[in-house]
Every structure is written in structure tokens, then in C-alpha cells.
Design a protein around this motif. Structure first.
Motif, short mmCIF file in Angstrom:
data_model
loop_
_atom_site.label_atom_id
_atom_site.label_comp_id
_atom_site.label_asym_id
_atom_site.label_seq_id
_atom_site.Cartn_x
_atom_site.Cartn_y
_atom_site.Cartn_z
N UNK A 1 0.83 -1.20 0.00
CA UNK A 1 0.00 0.00 0.00
C UNK A 1 0.86 1.26 0.00
N UNK A 2 1.96 1.24 0.75
CA UNK A 2 2.84 2.40 0.82
C UNK A 2 3.45 2.70 -0.56
N UNK A 3 3.83 1.65 -1.29
CA UNK A 3 4.39 1.85 -2.63
C UNK A 3 3.35 2.43 -3.59
N UNK A 4 2.12 1.96 -3.49
CA UNK A 4 1.05 2.46 -4.35
C UNK A 4 0.73 3.93 -4.04
N UNK A 5 0.84 4.29 -2.77
CA UNK A 5 0.44 5.63 -2.34
C UNK A 5 1.54 6.67 -2.52
N UNK A 6 2.77 6.22 -2.72
CA UNK A 6 3.91 7.12 -2.67
C UNK A 6 3.76 8.34 -3.57
N UNK A 7 3.29 8.17 -4.78
CA UNK A 7 3.19 9.28 -5.72
C UNK A 7 2.17 10.32 -5.28
N UNK A 8 1.19 9.91 -4.46
CA UNK A 8 0.13 10.84 -4.01
C UNK A 8 0.34 11.31 -2.57
N UNK A 9 1.40 10.84 -1.92
CA UNK A 9 1.56 11.05 -0.48
C UNK A 9 1.51 12.51 -0.06
N UNK A 10 2.22 13.39 -0.78
CA UNK A 10 2.27 14.79 -0.38
C UNK A 10 0.90 15.45 -0.46
N UNK A 11 0.17 15.23 -1.56
CA UNK A 11 -1.14 15.87 -1.71
C UNK A 11 -2.15 15.30 -0.71
N UNK A 12 -2.10 14.00 -0.47
CA UNK A 12 -3.03 13.40 0.51
C UNK A 12 -2.71 13.90 1.91
N UNK A 13 -1.44 14.02 2.23
CA UNK A 13 -1.05 14.54 3.55
C UNK A 13 -1.61 15.93 3.77
N UNK A 14 -1.52 16.77 2.74
CA UNK A 14 -2.02 18.14 2.84
C UNK A 14 -3.54 18.15 3.05
N UNK A 15 -4.26 17.32 2.29
CA UNK A 15 -5.71 17.26 2.43
C UNK A 15 -6.12 16.76 3.81
N UNK A 16 -5.44 15.73 4.30
CA UNK A 16 -5.77 15.19 5.62
C UNK A 16 -5.48 16.22 6.73
N UNK A 17 -4.40 16.98 6.56
CA UNK A 17 -4.08 18.02 7.55
C UNK A 17 -5.17 19.09 7.57
N UNK A 18 -5.66 19.48 6.40
CA UNK A 18 -6.75 20.46 6.33
C UNK A 18 -8.02 19.93 7.00
N UNK A 19 -8.32 18.65 6.76
CA UNK A 19 -9.50 18.05 7.39
C UNK A 19 -9.35 18.01 8.91
N UNK A 20 -8.14 17.74 9.37
CA UNK A 20 -7.90 17.70 10.82
C UNK A 20 -8.10 19.09 11.43
N UNK A 21 -7.65 20.13 10.73
CA UNK A 21 -7.85 21.50 11.22
C UNK A 21 -9.33 21.85 11.28
N UNK A 22 -10.07 21.45 10.26
CA UNK A 22 -11.51 21.74 10.23
C UNK A 22 -12.23 21.04 11.37
N UNK A 23 -11.88 19.77 11.62
CA UNK A 23 -12.53 19.02 12.70
C UNK A 23 -12.18 19.65 14.05
N UNK A 24 -10.93 20.05 14.23
CA UNK A 24 -10.52 20.67 15.48
C UNK A 24 -11.30 21.96 15.73
N UNK A 25 -11.50 22.73 14.66
CA UNK A 25 -12.27 23.98 14.79
C UNK A 25 -13.70 23.69 15.20
N UNK A 26 -14.31 22.66 14.59
CA UNK A 26 -15.69 22.30 14.93
C UNK A 26 -15.82 21.87 16.39
#
Length: 211
Positions: A31-56
Motif C-alpha cells: 500500500x505504501x508503494x502504491x500511495x507514494x506518488x500521491x503522499x504529499x497531496x493526501x497529507x495536505x488534504x488530511x491536515x486540512x480536514x484535521x484543522x476543520x474538525x478541530x475547529x468544529x
């Protein structure tokens, strides 16, 4: 990640609940090998979602939200595991950049071509030349404790602007700040930075440099 924040939330004062801001997602080797090419963009999206949840939920962070992916040999395909921790970020205060020690892997100096970085100065110390190197695809600037580079400046919004590494370019994006973002004295919403570009946020000046 939401469950991790809920379970590890710590009330430190009335109306202030701290939650983890550093997340490690462990994946199987395949799974890590499959995800590697998308890792940076997914990390950014997940971080934004975490900020939104924390605000809520009314949660607070003590540093920037980071999401990293690691390989775990004991996990089967399709399974994952999350670890979390609390780490502080860099802060510009009293004419210095404070870089607290943490258990994070060392940042990757020279991670991007030309070693993009910011030279930071304030009105109190206009000759300051403290350097902050850009080592992640997105760098959040602002007064909030969850910013990558926190500017303790009353004229700076909580989430003021972002620096985005887009291929060979570094782009500055204003995030709807109250007092605006200025480049070479002119208000901007989005602009590609060139070596020597002068960016002003509140009373703080950032000069973009790239070798």
C-alpha cells in the motif's frame, strides 16, 4: 485521525483543549508503494480536514498539523495504523525564529531545487536576516499555533497565507487575511515568487531567496 484527537484530547485550561498535531499513518509495504506518488497531496488534504474538525470541536494545536506515511512490515494489504503526538512548530517572536526540539524526523534541507527559504525581519529589527528553509510542499504562515511558521504579530491573521511549492515554482497565496498580503508594496492574492521578492504580513517582512 478524528478518533485519535477525541481519545487523546487534554483539557489544559478552561475553554482550551489540546489535541495531537503530528500523525503517522502506517501502511503495508504494498500500500505504501502504491500511495507514494500521491503522499504529499493526501497529507495536505488530511491536515486540512484535521484543522476543520478541530475547529468544529473547539480543539487547539500547539504546532502545525503534520501527516506522514510510513511502512509497517507487520500490516497486511488494506490495513493501516495511526500514531499521533504533540510537537511545536517554528515561531517568529522577539526578533528570532524559535525552532523547538522535537522527535520529528529531521527536515530535508535542500528538499526542493534552489533551496527556497525566507529571510525574516520585523519592524523592531528591520536588519534581521534569520532564515527559514521551505522543506514541505505547503508552508502555512500566520498567528495561529498550528501554523508551520508562526508570526507573533497583531497585524497577522490566524491563517494568513500559504507558500506552495508547485513544480519548479514557489507560489504565495493569501488566505483571505484581514490586513492583506503585500509583495513589493502591492496587495496580492496569489503570485509566483522570484528570488529577492519582498513579502509583508503585518509588521513582518519576509524576503524570498532561492539559489
Amino acid at each position: 485521525m478524528q478518533r485519535e484527537m477525541d481519545e487523546r484530547a487534554a483539557i489544559v485550561a478552561q475553554g482550551r483543549t489540546l489535541v495531537p498535531n503530528d500523525f503517522v499513518v502506517e501502511l503495508s509495504t504494498t500500500d505504501a508503494e502504491r500511495l507514494e506518488v500521491y503522499a504529499d497531496s493526501i497529507s495536505h488534504e488530511l491536515a486540512n480536514l484535521a484543522r476543520e474538525y478541530a475547529k468544529e470541536q473547539g480543539y487547539s494545536f500547539v504546532g502545525p498539523v503534520r501527516v506522514r506515511f510510513e511502512t509497517a512490515t507487520d500490516l497486511a494489504v488494506g490495513l493501516f495504523r495511526i500514531r499521533s503526538g504533540v510537537i511545536r512548530g517554528a515561531t517568529v517572536e522577539q526578533d528570532e525564529i524559535r525552532q523547538p526540539k522535537s522527535d520529528l524526523p529531521a527536515s530535508r534541507p535542500g528538499a526542493f531545487g534552489g533551496r527556497p527559504r525566507l529571510l525574516v525581519s520585523t519592524q523592531d529589527d528591520p536588519q534581521g536576516d534569520r532564515s527559514y528553509e521551505l522543506t514541505t510542499p505547503v508552508t502555512l504562515l500566520g498567528r495561529g499555533t498550528d501554523c508551520d511558521l508562526r508570526l507573533v504579530d497583531p497585524g497577522v491573521s490566524r491563517h494568513h497565507a500559504e507558500l506552495r511549492v508547485e513544480g519548479p515554482q514557489v507560489v504565495l497565496v493569501d488566505l483571505g487575511s484581514t490586513n492583506g498580503t503585500f509583495v513589493n508594496g502591492q496587495p496580492v492574492r496569489r503570485i509566483e515568487l522570484q528570488n529577492g521578492t519582498r513579502v509583508t504580513l503585518g509588521r513582518t517582512t519576509l524576503v524570498f531567496r532561492r539559489d
